[in-house]
Design a protein around this motif. Structure first.
Motif, PDB file in Angstrom:
ATOM      1  N   VAL A 276      12.837  -6.011  -6.146  1.00  6.67           N
ATOM      2  CA  VAL A 276      11.476  -5.767  -7.294  1.00  6.67           C
ATOM      3  C   VAL A 276      11.603  -4.863  -8.277  1.00  6.67           C
ATOM      4  CG1 VAL A 276       9.340  -6.424  -6.400  1.00  6.67           C
ATOM      5  CG2 VAL A 276      10.996  -7.795  -5.752  1.00  6.67           C
ATOM      6  N   ARG A 277      11.807  -3.942  -7.458  1.00  9.91           N
ATOM      7  CA  ARG A 277      11.134  -2.403  -8.434  1.00  9.91           C
ATOM      8  C   ARG A 277      12.730  -2.613  -9.283  1.00  9.91           C
ATOM      9  NH1 ARG A 277      12.944   2.574  -5.027  1.00  9.91           N
ATOM     10  NH2 ARG A 277      11.914   0.937  -3.955  1.00  9.91           N
TER      11      ARG A 277
ATOM     12  N   ASP B  41       3.961  -7.358  -3.399  1.00 10.32           N
ATOM     13  CA  ASP B  41       4.651  -6.466  -4.611  1.00 10.32           C
ATOM     14  C   ASP B  41       5.306  -7.933  -5.551  1.00 10.32           C
ATOM     15  OD1 ASP B  41       5.176  -3.618  -4.069  1.00 10.32           O
ATOM     16  OD2 ASP B  41       6.279  -4.375  -1.772  1.00 10.32           O
TER      17      ASP B  41
ATOM     18  N   ALA C 284      10.385  -8.639  -0.206  1.00  8.56           N
ATOM     19  CA  ALA C 284       9.554  -7.758  -0.322  1.00  8.56           C
ATOM     20  C   ALA C 284       8.190  -8.477  -0.036  1.00  8.56           C
ATOM     21  CB  ALA C 284       9.852  -7.230  -2.327  1.00  8.56           C
TER      22      ALA C 284
ATOM     23  N   ARG D 146      10.844  -4.793 -11.795  1.00  7.61           N
ATOM     24  CA  ARG D 146       9.504  -3.997 -13.150  1.00  7.61           C
ATOM     25  C   ARG D 146      10.575  -3.300 -13.620  1.00  7.61           C
ATOM     26  NH1 ARG D 146       4.465  -3.843 -10.158  1.00  7.61           N
ATOM     27  NH2 ARG D 146       4.335  -3.158 -11.858  1.00  7.61           N
TER      28      ARG D 146
ATOM     29  N   ARG E  95       3.109  -9.084  -8.096  1.00 10.88           N
ATOM     30  CA  ARG E  95       2.426  -7.838  -8.826  1.00 10.88           C
ATOM     31  C   ARG E  95       3.550  -7.644 -10.105  1.00 10.88           C
ATOM     32  NH1 ARG E  95      -0.152  -4.302  -5.021  1.00 10.88           N
ATOM     33  NH2 ARG E  95       1.985  -3.660  -3.893  1.00 10.88           N
ATOM     34  N   LEU E  96       4.953  -8.365  -9.339  1.00 13.86           N
ATOM     35  CA  LEU E  96       6.315  -8.600 -10.065  1.00 13.86           C
ATOM     36  C   LEU E  96       5.740  -9.748 -11.551  1.00 13.86           C
ATOM     37  CD1 LEU E  96       8.988  -8.953 -11.353  1.00 13.86           C
ATOM     38  CD2 LEU E  96       9.332  -9.442  -9.611  1.00 13.86           C
TER      39      LEU E  96
ATOM     40  N   GLU F  33      12.545  -5.182  -1.726  1.00 10.95           N
ATOM     41  CA  GLU F  33      11.198  -4.330  -2.420  1.00 10.95           C
ATOM     42  C   GLU F  33      12.253  -4.164  -3.346  1.00 10.95           C
ATOM     43  OE1 GLU F  33       9.511  -1.097  -3.337  1.00 10.95           O
ATOM     44  OE2 GLU F  33      10.789  -0.925  -1.950  1.00 10.95           O
TER      45      GLU F  33
END
Lengths: 239, 239
Positions: free
Chosen positions: B209-210, B164, B160, B213, B167-168, B206
């Motif tokens: 990572v989402r 990103d 990612a 989250r 932010r995680l 990515e």
């Protein structure tokens, strides 16, 4: 036939998960010809998880590259990597599927990487014994041309034992279940698989898995505390 | 079984010398499964001399290196040499012996070189179909290294963007802070660094990572719900 294929290339650690026709098997012993030492040493397991619990690194064999984000290797490259890992002290294994339909997604998900054979896409017809033979051969000849400088690689810690990783899965999934993550219920399976795949791919070491257990535990404590109507702060950083 | 082994690796030119059970053979066709195109193209010969007459170069397979002054190669080296010769326009072939006792000295004598398999000297038990399978595989992968993996690797998604990932980090650390993970306070720095190091090393994509989250958000929702004294279940699986 698998035992014979292995014995040709000096491999002996054969583990069976729920053999369809039971075990011990006179038929298997007869087919193994003189590979009695492999048959005698067979270990039985109820699940793939149990069979791989004491390993650091597992390759899953599949007939063709799947829609998976796990690395897919050819036999030579995979075999070289296995030898490198063994040189670093890792316990490794290769997972083969059922004769008819191979490994299911859950089982492939338990492995670190995928190995597939460069067969003609218009005629792929390897049975298990043939797949074991090719993989055993590839392992035998791997890394014969020059060393792979293990000296430089030595600093990377090995992946945790599968048993530790599986315990993390169970812990995390139980906590997430309680938190309502698996919603709607129909998505539980794919959400679980996604999590397991990415956590396997990360190849976390034993201390790292322990850190993640500490993270989940912190959330567990928080929810326990809140469910009890609040209370003293519990530090989990030490985990 | 030989026809099937060949077909797996796109080889089709099978020549038989005096087949013991005659030809054509329904048994052979059945065992060949879907490799009918190989069976249909089989050519019969009375002698090894006749079978190899139109070839420039012949390798003889033997179970073990013999007392012979012919060069003895392993499958990889032999396969690479075959490819090189084919590239130069030579017609090449590989000679396999009888199931029980292989090739006689006269027949080995007709070949240019010998190829033998690196089997365990204490357990050498390859049948013809297995020898053909290994040789076909070796031929398929010869000179391919570097060729195979990039195509497969292309599927591995890139890590990612750092934005990103960061932010995680912030999200996870805020949630863990609330859960009392960073305790005692003096350990906050090293605990944070450990988490960031391992999450960076994992090289999550990515979408991954989402997903993480979403996991943290599920715990956030749970604690929010519990702090509010309970409430409706909030699914976070879709994250």
């Amino acid at each position: 036939m698998v035992a014979r294929a292995m014995a040709n290339f000096s491999l002996t650690d054969l583990r069976l998960v729920n053999p369809r026709d039971g075990w011990p098997s006179d038929k298997a012993r007869a087919a193994a010809s003189r590979a009695d030492h492999v048959i005698d040493a067979v270990r039985l397991f109820d699940t793939v998880e149990a069979a791989t619990a004491d390993l650091n690194f597992v390759l899953a064999t599949t007939a063709r590259p799947r829609d998976s984000f796990k690395p897919v290797r050819g036999p030579e490259e995979a075999a070289q990597d296995l030898k490198r890992r063994i040189g670093l002290g890792e316990a490794t294994g290769i997972l083969f599927g059922r004769e008819r339909w191979g490994l299911n997604n859950h089982e492939v998900g338990l492995a670190d990487e995928i190995v597939t054979f460069p067969v003609d896409p218009n005629f792929a017809s390897l049975n298990i014994a043939q797949a074991v033979l090719l993989m055993s051969y590839a392992f035998q000849v791997a890394g014969k041309e020059g060393d792979l400088s293990p000296r430089f690689e030595a600093k990377v810690p090995p992946p945790a034992l599968k048993a530790d990783l599986f315990r993390l899965f169970e812990h995390l999934e139980a906590s997430l279940d309680r938190a309502g993550y698996f919603f709607p219920e129909a998505k539980r399976e794919v959400l679980t698989q996604n999590l397991r795949t990415m956590l396997t791919k990360a190849a976390f070491s034993e201390p790292e898995v322990r850190t993640l257990r500490g993270v989940v535990k912190a959330f567990d404590h928080e929810s326990g505390r809140l469910a009890d109507g609040g209370g003293a702060k519990t530090g989990e950083g030490g985990e």
